[in-house]
Design a protein around this motif. Structure first.
Motif, PDB file in Angstrom:
ATOM      1  N   GLY A   1       0.825  -1.214   0.000  1.00  0.00           N
ATOM      2  CA  GLY A   1       0.000   0.000   0.000  1.00  0.00           C
ATOM      3  C   GLY A   1       0.855   1.258   0.000  1.00  0.00           C
ATOM      4  N   LEU A   2       0.211   2.380  -0.315  1.00  0.00           N
ATOM      5  CA  LEU A   2       0.883   3.678  -0.348  1.00  0.00           C
ATOM      6  C   LEU A   2       0.185   4.657   0.581  1.00  0.00           C
ATOM      7  N   VAL A   3       0.974   5.533   1.206  1.00  0.00           N
ATOM      8  CA  VAL A   3       0.414   6.620   2.028  1.00  0.00           C
ATOM      9  C   VAL A   3       1.089   7.923   1.605  1.00  0.00           C
ATOM     10  N   LEU A   4       0.395   9.023   1.823  1.00  0.00           N
ATOM     11  CA  LEU A   4       0.907  10.338   1.418  1.00  0.00           C
ATOM     12  C   LEU A   4       1.293  11.154   2.641  1.00  0.00           C
ATOM     13  N   GLY A   5       2.519  11.682   2.634  1.00  0.00           N
ATOM     14  CA  GLY A   5       2.987  12.523   3.731  1.00  0.00           C
ATOM     15  C   GLY A   5       2.444  13.939   3.617  1.00  0.00           C
ATOM     16  N   VAL A   6       2.224  14.568   4.765  1.00  0.00           N
ATOM     17  CA  VAL A   6       1.624  15.905   4.830  1.00  0.00           C
ATOM     18  C   VAL A   6       2.557  16.853   5.578  1.00  0.00           C
ATOM     19  N   ALA A   7       2.679  18.087   5.089  1.00  0.00           N
ATOM     20  CA  ALA A   7       3.350  19.188   5.797  1.00  0.00           C
ATOM     21  C   ALA A   7       4.749  18.787   6.266  1.00  0.00           C
ATOM     22  N   ASP A   8       5.047  18.921   7.584  1.00  0.00           N
ATOM     23  CA  ASP A   8       6.443  18.745   8.006  1.00  0.00           C
ATOM     24  C   ASP A   8       6.890  17.283   8.051  1.00  0.00           C
ATOM     25  N   VAL A   9       6.007  16.346   7.747  1.00  0.00           N
ATOM     26  CA  VAL A   9       6.449  14.971   7.518  1.00  0.00           C
ATOM     27  C   VAL A   9       7.356  14.943   6.289  1.00  0.00           C
ATOM     28  N   VAL A  10       7.016  15.770   5.289  1.00  0.00           N
ATOM     29  CA  VAL A  10       7.769  15.741   4.031  1.00  0.00           C
ATOM     30  C   VAL A  10       8.594  17.003   3.768  1.00  0.00           C
ATOM     31  N   VAL A  11       8.217  18.133   4.365  1.00  0.00           N
ATOM     32  CA  VAL A  11       9.013  19.362   4.234  1.00  0.00           C
ATOM     33  C   VAL A  11       9.132  19.985   5.620  1.00  0.00           C
TER      34      VAL A  11
ATOM     35  N   ASN B   1      11.242  22.530   7.774  1.00  0.00           N
ATOM     36  CA  ASN B   1      12.227  23.608   7.775  1.00  0.00           C
ATOM     37  C   ASN B   1      12.537  24.062   9.198  1.00  0.00           C
ATOM     38  N   ASP B   2      13.710  24.661   9.371  1.00  0.00           N
ATOM     39  CA  ASP B   2      14.043  25.276  10.651  1.00  0.00           C
ATOM     40  C   ASP B   2      13.059  26.413  10.919  1.00  0.00           C
ATOM     41  N   PRO B   3      12.677  26.647  12.177  1.00  0.00           N
ATOM     42  CA  PRO B   3      11.703  27.709  12.471  1.00  0.00           C
ATOM     43  C   PRO B   3      12.235  29.135  12.384  1.00  0.00           C
ATOM     44  N   ILE B   4      13.450  29.336  11.880  1.00  0.00           N
ATOM     45  CA  ILE B   4      14.032  30.682  11.838  1.00  0.00           C
ATOM     46  C   ILE B   4      13.180  31.668  11.031  1.00  0.00           C
ATOM     47  N   THR B   5      12.425  31.178  10.049  1.00  0.00           N
ATOM     48  CA  THR B   5      11.573  32.077   9.258  1.00  0.00           C
ATOM     49  C   THR B   5      10.101  31.973   9.645  1.00  0.00           C
ATOM     50  N   GLY B   6       9.813  31.236  10.712  1.00  0.00           N
ATOM     51  CA  GLY B   6       8.442  31.195  11.222  1.00  0.00           C
ATOM     52  C   GLY B   6       7.430  30.590  10.267  1.00  0.00           C
ATOM     53  N   GLN B   7       7.844  29.602   9.473  1.00  0.00           N
ATOM     54  CA  GLN B   7       6.954  29.105   8.425  1.00  0.00           C
ATOM     55  C   GLN B   7       6.252  27.782   8.745  1.00  0.00           C
ATOM     56  N   GLY B   8       6.564  27.141   9.866  1.00  0.00           N
ATOM     57  CA  GLY B   8       6.033  25.805  10.137  1.00  0.00           C
ATOM     58  C   GLY B   8       4.524  25.707  10.083  1.00  0.00           C
ATOM     59  N   SER B   9       3.829  26.480  10.916  1.00  0.00           N
ATOM     60  CA  SER B   9       2.365  26.388  10.936  1.00  0.00           C
ATOM     61  C   SER B   9       1.753  26.997   9.677  1.00  0.00           C
ATOM     62  N   ASN B  10       2.426  28.002   9.106  1.00  0.00           N
ATOM     63  CA  ASN B  10       1.943  28.583   7.848  1.00  0.00           C
ATOM     64  C   ASN B  10       1.990  27.555   6.729  1.00  0.00           C
ATOM     65  N   SER B  11       3.123  26.857   6.617  1.00  0.00           N
ATOM     66  CA  SER B  11       3.254  25.824   5.588  1.00  0.00           C
ATOM     67  C   SER B  11       2.265  24.684   5.829  1.00  0.00           C
ATOM     68  N   ALA B  12       2.058  24.330   7.098  1.00  0.00           N
ATOM     69  CA  ALA B  12       1.106  23.258   7.422  1.00  0.00           C
ATOM     70  C   ALA B  12      -0.301  23.626   6.975  1.00  0.00           C
ATOM     71  N   ALA B  13      -0.703  24.879   7.230  1.00  0.00           N
ATOM     72  CA  ALA B  13      -2.039  25.333   6.822  1.00  0.00           C
ATOM     73  C   ALA B  13      -2.160  25.351   5.300  1.00  0.00           C
ATOM     74  N   LYS B  14      -1.104  25.815   4.633  1.00  0.00           N
ATOM     75  CA  LYS B  14      -1.133  25.885   3.164  1.00  0.00           C
ATOM     76  C   LYS B  14      -1.118  24.490   2.551  1.00  0.00           C
ATOM     77  N   CYS B  15      -0.382  23.562   3.160  1.00  0.00           N
ATOM     78  CA  CYS B  15      -0.349  22.190   2.670  1.00  0.00           C
ATOM     79  C   CYS B  15      -1.723  21.547   2.820  1.00  0.00           C
ATOM     80  N   ALA B  16      -2.341  21.715   3.994  1.00  0.00           N
ATOM     81  CA  ALA B  16      -3.674  21.138   4.216  1.00  0.00           C
ATOM     82  C   ALA B  16      -4.680  21.696   3.215  1.00  0.00           C
ATOM     83  N   ALA B  17      -4.604  23.001   2.946  1.00  0.00           N
ATOM     84  CA  ALA B  17      -5.535  23.622   1.993  1.00  0.00           C
ATOM     85  C   ALA B  17      -5.293  23.113   0.577  1.00  0.00           C
ATOM     86  N   SER B  18      -4.014  22.961   0.210  1.00  0.00           N
ATOM     87  CA  SER B  18      -3.662  22.474  -1.120  1.00  0.00           C
ATOM     88  C   SER B  18      -4.111  21.021  -1.309  1.00  0.00           C
TER      89      SER B  18
END
Length: 428
Positions: free
Chosen positions: A282-292, A294-311
């Protein structure tokens, strides 16, 4: 699998569209709510809009409205070489994930969702992949992540680039330069690390987050093994007094918000292959920080997670009743990668390195040219914008010349208008 920003947002989104959704979390809502802080989330306007679109922005009226983002650069003698505040087009907000994830988990159950409190294993996924139309892995740590191989071409670092230390506090005073403006403050200490200060809403109301990012092995890398929250806060303040005294001066009366208000750790930034292959085929699909991740220096973790979920939600809805096969999984991840993951990763990796001269010039110019400060601040909402003026020295020089020229023209026009008004007044 996983009840963080992306997992819960996606589960609630699918649920609102009539899908039957099972969510697996290794903790109950109450365990999350009363546990330790999990992150330093500051979500900008685009990410917040995804929550508004699903009508799950339950804390928007309570959370501080962050209208600015400031950058300060420390000198070797703990002064400030640079200090400016950029204005955000739309406000940002931070809600303690203990508040948000617990609230969203309760909402998911209230709306009829199937919640399983269990830490999933690869064997579990093997079973689920035969039982469900689609299995999404949004749990960014542990055994499950090992199914997603590291993408070496997109992962320049194989070790942590910062040692992280977080404290949620009450009692922080305002910055005297802009006491009326709620703002995220990015304090850069060359060769040492960064201190981020951000307003937030936590379990006990309005608070602030003090977040040190230290170069490994450097003077900020002292939190490993510190278990006592009071000791953690004392260390945080001691380092603030030494390296960023302008922030320390407003922190002399702070106290921790609760017993779980501190966090320390480190991880290596990594991009992984998005499709996990199970022993049973079987296959499963990774979401947000499972697959991308980044270091939190640019504050993008939750932003990217929200954008990934929406996409991903959009890709699922558009796919209809067709099977969620490998080709669909790859296309779904690629859509997210090229719109969000890649620009965020490029910018974050650039900020982790020693800034080149043209970037220092850009950050310095923002102190004299407000449009530059504003554009840099709004890049936190849309990191793809950095591509046109941040990475290439010629692009940076052209952009700064253009803004300086426009600023000079505006000043000249203003002076001319003032002179004209003065002349008309004397003629009267």
């Amino acid at each position: 699998m996983g009840a963080g920003q992306s997992g819960l947002q996606l589960a609630l989104g699918l649920q609102s569209k009539g899908y039957e959704v099972t969510l697996m979390s290794n903790r109950t809502a109450d365990e999350i709510r009363t546990g330790r802080v999990m992150s330093t989330q500051c979500m900008f306007d685009t990410a917040l809009q995804h929550e508004r679109d699903l009508q799950i922005n339950f804390w928007e009226q309570q959370a501080p409205k962050i209208e600015g983002l400031g950058v300060s650069v420390a000198t070797p003698d703990a002064g400030r070489a640079i200090d400016w505040l950029g204005r955000l087009k739309g406000y940002a907000q931070s809600v303690d994930q203990r508040v948000k994830m617990a609230g969203w988990l309760d909402t998911f159950v209230q709306r009829g969702g199937q919640l399983v409190i269990h830490g999933a294993s690869v064997a579990d996924l093997d079973f689920f992949s035969r039982t469900y139309d689609l299995v999404l892995v949004a749990a960014g740590k542990g055994e499950l992540v090992s199914m997603f191989g590291r993408d070496a071409a997109r992962s320049p670092y194989d070790a942590p680039q910062r040692a992280l230390a977080v404290a949620y506090v009450h009692g922080l005073g305002p910055r005297p330069e802009h006491p009326e403006t709620e703002a995220v403050r990015c304090n850069l200490v060359p060769g040492v690390g960064e201190l981020f200060v951000m307003p937030t809403l936590t379990t006990s109301g309005r608070a602030d987050i003090l977040f040190w990012e230290g170069l490994p092995g450097g003077p900020l890398d002292v939190f490993n093994g510190v278990k006592d929250p009071a000791e953690h806060l004392a260390l945080t303040l001691e380092l603030m007094e030494k390296f960023v005294p302008w922030e320390y001066s407003r922190a002399t009366k702070v106290e921790l918000t609760d017993a779980g208000a501190t966090l320390a750790g480190r991880y290596a930034p990594v991009v992984r292959n998005p499709i996990g292959r199970l022993p049973g085929g079987g296959l499963v699909l990774g979401v947000a920080d499972v697959v991308v991740a980044n270091d939190p220096i640019t504050g993008q973790g939750s932003n990217s997670a929200a954008k990934c979920a929406a996409s991903y939600l959009s890709s699922i809805l558009m796919h209809g009743d067709k099977p969620f096969d490998e080709a669909w999984m790859k296309a779904t991840f690629d859509k997210y990668w090229f719109t969000t993951g890649k620009p965020v990763t490029q910018w974050t990796n650039a900020m982790l390195g020693v800034p080149p001269e043209h970037v220092l010039n850009l950050i310095g110019a923002a102190g004299q040219l407000q449009p530059v400060a504003n554009r840099f601040a709004n890049g936190f909402d849309n990191p793809a914008d950095f591509d046109s003026y941040f990475y290439d020295p010629e692009d940076t020089a052209d952009y700064l010349a253009e803004v300086a020229s426009a600023s000079a023209s505006a000043s000249a026009a203003g002076a001319s208008a003032a002179a004209g008004a003065a002349g008309a007044s004397s003629a009267e």
